[in-house]
Design an enzyme around this catalytic site. Structure first.
Site, PDB file in Angstrom:
ATOM      1  N   LYS A 487      24.183  -2.555  15.930  1.00 42.32           N
ATOM      2  CA  LYS A 487      24.583  -3.881  15.442  1.00 42.32           C
ATOM      3  C   LYS A 487      25.838  -3.758  14.580  1.00 42.32           C
ATOM      4  CE  LYS A 487      21.500  -3.642  11.409  1.00 42.32           C
ATOM      5  NZ  LYS A 487      20.436  -4.306  10.662  1.00 42.32           N
ATOM      6  N   TYR A 713      51.878  -6.582  -6.608  1.00 37.65           N
ATOM      7  CA  TYR A 713      51.624  -7.893  -7.201  1.00 37.65           C
ATOM      8  C   TYR A 713      51.096  -7.775  -8.629  1.00 37.65           C
ATOM      9  CZ  TYR A 713      51.990 -10.079  -2.575  1.00 37.65           C
ATOM     10  OH  TYR A 713      52.435 -10.527  -1.365  1.00 37.65           O
TER      11      TYR A 713
END
Length: 818
Positions: A487, A713
C-alpha cells in the site's frame, strides 16, 4: 557441457530412479521460474529456510524438464522423469561443480575479501581479455550456490578463469575452495562486511584465506596482521605503499581527476595513471596491476590498459521509458552468462506482454560465432522475446537466426533510424532490455528511450527487498502464509515493481489500502491475490470487476457488499472479516459478533477467506500485556466465528513487529509491512536488514558567501565566517520536510556530512560544503545507508513510515538488481 545421467550418478553419489539413464544434460538449474529450463536441464531441488525446490517438480515436468536431483520425490511421478536421490541437494550441486572444474587445466584466479571482489574481477577481465578467452562469474555470483553455477559455464575454448568467492559465516570457504580450486589468489580489502558472522577479525581473515590453500601464488597488500595468518608455504606476491621490502612498492599522487601510481618492481620504476582518486578504486586497481605484473606484461601494455579502467556498473536497473515503456538497463556488459541472468530479470520485471531486447555483439563466450548465435537465438526464443534489435557487425551477420530481428552495424545507425512517430523502431507499451558491451556505448540508447525527469532519484535495491523478505520468512513456521503490504505506493518505494518481485517470490497475498491501488496492480498483470484493507462502499463494484478481495469491517459495509454481490449473482466471492481487538480503528467488535454471524450464515454469495485483526503495540514491549490481550481476544472471537460458520478461513493478526515479538501468534498467515523495506524499530534486528531505498540528487551549483551574508528565504541562516554553499535540486515538493532545515538535517557528499542551511525550499535545499572537496554534478545522498530513514525520523520526531511515504511521485524511481 554434455553429460548423461549415467555419468552424473557416481559424481554426486546418487540413487537413480527413472526410465532413461542415458538422458543428456547440457544445463544446470536451481530456479523453477526461469523460462530457460528444458528437456536437457538437470534441476537441483535446493531446500532452504525460505524455499523448497521440491514443491515445483510436477510443474517443471509439465514444462518439459525431465531430470531432477532431489532428496525425495512423489512415487506417482516415478515414470515421468529421472530422479537422482541424494542426502543434500546443495552439497550435490557443489560436488558436481567441483568435478566439472577438475575437467579443465588452465589458470584460475580466485578472488576474495570484504570489498572490491566484483570490481577486481571485472577489471581483470577487461585488462586480460585481449590475450585470453576468459570465463568469469557473472555479476556477483560468489555464494555457496552462485559459485557452482558460475563454474559449470566453463567450456573447452576457455583458457583463463576469474571467479570470486564471498562468505558470511565460518566453514563456508572450504566448500568454495574445492569448487573454484584457484591456481592464483587475489585477496582484496578486508573490511567490516559480514563481521557478525565471525568472532573477531582474525577468525574472519583465517576463513577468507582458506580459498588459497593450493594456489601457486597469493597476491595481496602487504599487511602485518593479514600476513601473520598466511601459510608460510604459500608463495606471496605482495605490494605496499609503506613497506619498501614488498615485492612491489607503490607511491600515489593525485593529478586533477586521476591518480598517478609510481611502481617500483625488480629495481625499475615506472608511472601508471588510473582514472580514479578514491582509495577503494586505487587499491582495486593496484591488485589488478599486480596480476598483470605476475603474468609478465610489459610496462607499456600495463600503462595503456590501466588508463582505460572504468566505473563498474553492477546493477540491472529498471527505469520508466517513453510511450509507457519499461527500460531494463544492462548497457555495460554483453556475454552469454550475463545474458541469461538479464533475460530472467526481464521475465521477473516485465510490465507488458510485448518484450524487446536490444543486444550488441556478444564477447567471451568461449564458442565460435557459428556455435554462439544459434544458442543465443534459442535462449531468446525460450524467453518468448517479441522483437530482437541487434547492434554490431557480428550479430548483423546472424540476423536470420532471430524472429522479428532488425540489425544495425552500430549505435549511430540505430539512432539515425529512430523516429518515435514514423520509424519501424517505434517503441510503445513494451518492456525493453538494453544489453550491450561497453564499447558499444548503449548508454546513448538508454538516454534516447528513457523518460526524461529531473536529477533527483530514489534507487530501490531489489536484492535488498529479496533479502529482507527471506529474513522474515525464516522466522515463520513452514506452513505459515505470507501477505506483504504494498500500500501507499509500496511505502513510497514503488508499488508495481515491488509487487512483481513479490509475485516472483510466490508470496501468498498482497495488501493494499484502497481499491485503486489494487486495480492498478491487476491492470499491470499481477496475479497474486490482492486484499483491499480500507475499501469504500463506492468501490465495491470495481473490486468485484477486478477480482480484488475486500476487507469487511462493519455491518453496514457487509450488507452493502452483499447487496451488490447478489445483484451480480456471485457465488463464494472471497471477503476478509476484520475484528477490532483493541486498536479501535476499524473492525467488528465483540458486541457485533452475533449480528455478523447471523448475516453471514447460509449466505452463498460470499466466502469468508480470512479473519484478521491489527495489533496496536506489537512494536513496544512495554505494552506486552495489552498485545497479549489482543491476541487472546482474537483467538476467542475468531474461534466463535469459525465455529458458527462451519468454515476454515485463514487467520492473521501479526504485522512486521509482531512477527518478531509474538511468534506464537502466527496463526495461518502474517502480514509483512515496513520490515520488507529494511526498517525495524529493534536495533538488533536492524543489523540483519538491508537498506532498500537510497534517495539521491546532485549538486546544481556551488558558491562562496562571506561573513554576514544569508542563505534562503527569511535569512534563517547567517554566515558567521566565509562559507561554501552547495544547492541541491530537491525540496519539500519532493517530500523533504522543512523541519530538516536550519541545521537540523544533513546530506552526504563524498562520504562527509553536509549540514542543511536555512529553509528547505519547494524544489531546492542548500548545504554547507566548506570542508568538503566537491564540485557541481557530484552525487548527494539524502538518505540510504547514511543517513538512514530511522535517523531522519528521529530528527523529525516522527516514524520511518512518514519519511518513506512522503517522497513525492515526481521523484523518479530506479529499480535495480546487483
Amino acid at each position: 557441457m554434455t553429460l548423461s545421467i549415467r555419468n552424473i550418478i557416481p559424481i554426486i553419489k546418487a540413487n537413480w530412479f527413472g526410465n532413461n539413464d542415458i538422458s543428456i544434460i547440457d544445463t544446470i538449474s536451481i530456479d523453477s521460474r526461469t523460462l530457460q529450463n528444458g528437456k536437457h536441464t538437470l534441476f537441483f531441488a535446493i531446500s532452504g529456510p525460505n524455499h523448497d525446490g521440491h514443491q515445483y517438480i510436477e510443474e517443471l515436468i509439465s514444462q518439459g524438464v525431465q531430470n531432477f536431483v532431489v532428496t525425495h520425490f512423489d512415487e506417482n511421478l516415478k515414470s515421468k522423469a529421472n530422479f537422482l536421490v541424494v542426502e543434500n541437494t546443495l552439497e550435490a550441486l557443489q560436488k558436481f561443480a567441483a568435478f566439472y572444474r577438475n575437467q579443465f587445466d588452465f589458470p584460475i584466479i580466485g578472488i576474495t575479501g570484504s570489498n572490491g571482489k566484483t570490481i577486481v574481477k571485472e577489471w581483470l577481465n577487461f585488462l586480460l581479455s585481449p590475450d585470453y578467452n576468459i570465463i568469469r562469474s557473472p555479476k556477483s555470483y560468489n555464494s555457496q550456490v552462485g559459485v557452482p553455477l558460475s563454474i559449470v559455464a566453463i567450456n573447452e575454448k576457455h583458457n583463463l578463469g576469474i571467479f570470486e568467492a564471498g562468505i558470511s559465516l565460518k566453514n563456508e570457504m572450504e566448500k568454495l575452495q574445492k569448487i573454484i580450486d584457484p591456481t592464483i589468489g587475489v585477496l582484496t580489502n578486508i573490511g567490516s562486511a559480514h563481521d557478525e558472522g565471525f568472532a573477531d577479525i582474525g577468525e574472519k581473515i583465517k576463513e577468507k584465506l582458506k580459498l588459497f590453500t593450493s594456489v601457486k601464488v597469493l597476491i595481496l597488500n602487504k599487511n602485518r596482521t593479514i600476513c601473520a595468518f598466511v601459510n608460510p608455504k604459500i608463495k606471496q606476491f605482495n605490494w605496499s605503499s609503506d613497506d619498501k621490502s614488498a615485492d612491489v612498492f607503490v607511491t600515489k599522487k593525485k593529478l586533477d581527476e586521476i591518480t598517478e601510481l609510481n611502481i617500483t618492481y625488480q629495481e625499475e620504476t615506472f608511472p601508471v595513471r588510473i582514472p580514479f582518486q578514491d582509495q577503494a578504486s586505487v587499491e582495486n586497481a593496484i591488485h589488478c596491476l599486480m596480476v598483470m605484473l605476475y603474468f609478465g606484461y610489459n610496462q607499456k601494455v600495463i600503462q595503456t590498459r590501466m588508463t582505460q579502467l572504468y566505473p563498474v556498473e553492477m546493477r540491472l536497473k529498471v527505469k520508466n521509458g517513453i510511450f509507457n515503456c519499461t527500460i531494463i538497463d544492462d548497457s555495460y556488459s554483453s556475454d552469454f552468462q550475463s545474458l541469461k541472468i538479464a533475460l530472467d530479470f526481464l521475465e521477473h520485471q516485465k510490465q507488458h506482454k510485448k518484450k524487446t531486447i536490444i543486444l550488441s555483439d556478444i564477447f567471451q563466450s568461449g564458442l565460435t560465432n557459428e556455435e554462439l548465435y544459434p544458442q543465443v537465438s534459442q535462449l531468446i526464443i525460450s524467453n518468448k522475446i517479441t522483437r530482437v534489435i541487434g547492434i554490431g557487425e557480428t550479430i548483423s551477420k546472424f540476423k536470420n537466426k532471430f524472429i522479428n530481428g532488425i540489425c544495425f552495424k552500430n549505435v549511430n545507425e540505430f539512432i539515425a533510424a529512430f523516429d518515435p512517430e514514423t520509424s519501424k523502431l517505434n517503441f510503445e507499451n513494451e518492456t525493453i532490455l538494453i544489453k550491450g558491451a561497453r564499447d558499444f556505448h548503449f548508454e546513448e540508447i538508454v538516454s534516447l528511450l528513457e523518460e526524461k525527469t529531473h536529477e533527483t532519484v530514489l534507487e530501490i535495491n531489489l536484492n535488498a527487498i529479496s533479502h529482507n523478505l527471506n529474513f522474515f520468512k525464516s522466522k515463520l513456521a513452514p506452513k505459515t502464509k505470507l501477505m506483504v503490504m504494498v500500500k501507499a505506493f509500496g511505502y513510497g518505494n514503488g508499488g508495481f515493481e515491488i509487487a512483481k518481485l513479490l509475485e516472483h517470490h510466490k508470496v501468498d497475498y498482497l495488501g493494499v489500502a484502497f481499491a485503486d491501488e489494487g486495480i492498478s496492480l491487476k491492470n499491470g498483470g499481477i496475479s497474486v491475490p490482492i486484499m483491499v484493507l480500507n475499501p469504500e462502499t463506492t468501490s465495491f463494484s470495481s473490486i468485484i470487476q477486478h477480482q480484488l478481495e475486500p476487507e469487511i469491517y462493519s455491518i453496514k459495509g457487509l450488507k452493502a457488499f452483499l447487496k451488490i454481490a447478489e445483484q451480480k449473482k456471485l457465488k463464494h466471492f472471497p471477503i476478509h472479516i476484520k475484528l477490532d481487538t483493541g486498536m479501535h480503528r476499524l473492525g467488528f467488535q465483540e458486541n457485533n459478533l452475533l449480528e455478523l454471524i447471523k448475516t453471514l450464515q447460509g449466505n452463498e454469495t460470499v466466502k469468508v477467506k480470512s479473519i484478521l485483526s491489527h495489533m496496536a503495540t506489537s512494536d513496544d514491549l512495554a505494552h506486552q500485556a495489552f498485545a497479549i490481550s489482543q491476541i487472546e481476544l482474537f483467538e476467542n472471537l475468531s474461534s466463535q466465528l469459525i465455529s458458527a460458520l462451519k468454515t476454515k478461513p485463514i487467520r492473521h493478526i501479526l504485522n512486521t513487529s509482531g512477527i518478531s515479538n509474538y511468534p506464537e501468534a502466527q496463526y495461518d498467515m502474517v502480514r509483512l509491512g515496513i520490515g520488507l523495506y529494511g526498517v525495524s524499530n529493534d536495533d538488533e534486528e536492524q543489523k540483519y536488514l538491508e537498506n532498500v531505498g537510497t534517495l539521491k540528487s546532485v549538486i546544481s551549483q556551488i558558491r562562496t558567501i562571506e561573513k554576514g551574508e544569508s542563505v534562503g528565504y527569511g535569512r534563517r541562516f547567517m554566515a558567521e565566517k566565509q562559507t561554501k554553499v552547495a544547492t541541491i535540486p530537491i525540496g519539500y515538493a519532493d517530500g523533504i520536510s522543512r523541519h530538516l532545515g536550519n541545521g537540523v538535517g544533513y546530506v552526504i557528499i563524498n562520504q562527509k556530512k553536509a549540514i542543511i542551511l536555512g529553509s528547505v525550499c519547494m524544489d531546492m535545499l542548500m548545504v554547507d560544503v566548506t570542508d568538503i572537496e566537491c564540485k557541481e554534478g557530484n552525487t548527494v545522498i539524502i538518505f540510504g545507508e547514511r543517513p538512514t530513514v530511522n535517523e531522519i525520523a528521529k530528527l523529525l520526531q516522527t516514524i520511518p513510515y512518514e519519511v518513506l511515504t512522503s517522497i513525492s511521485q515526481r521523484v523518479k524511481r530506479i529499480f535495480y538488481r546487483e
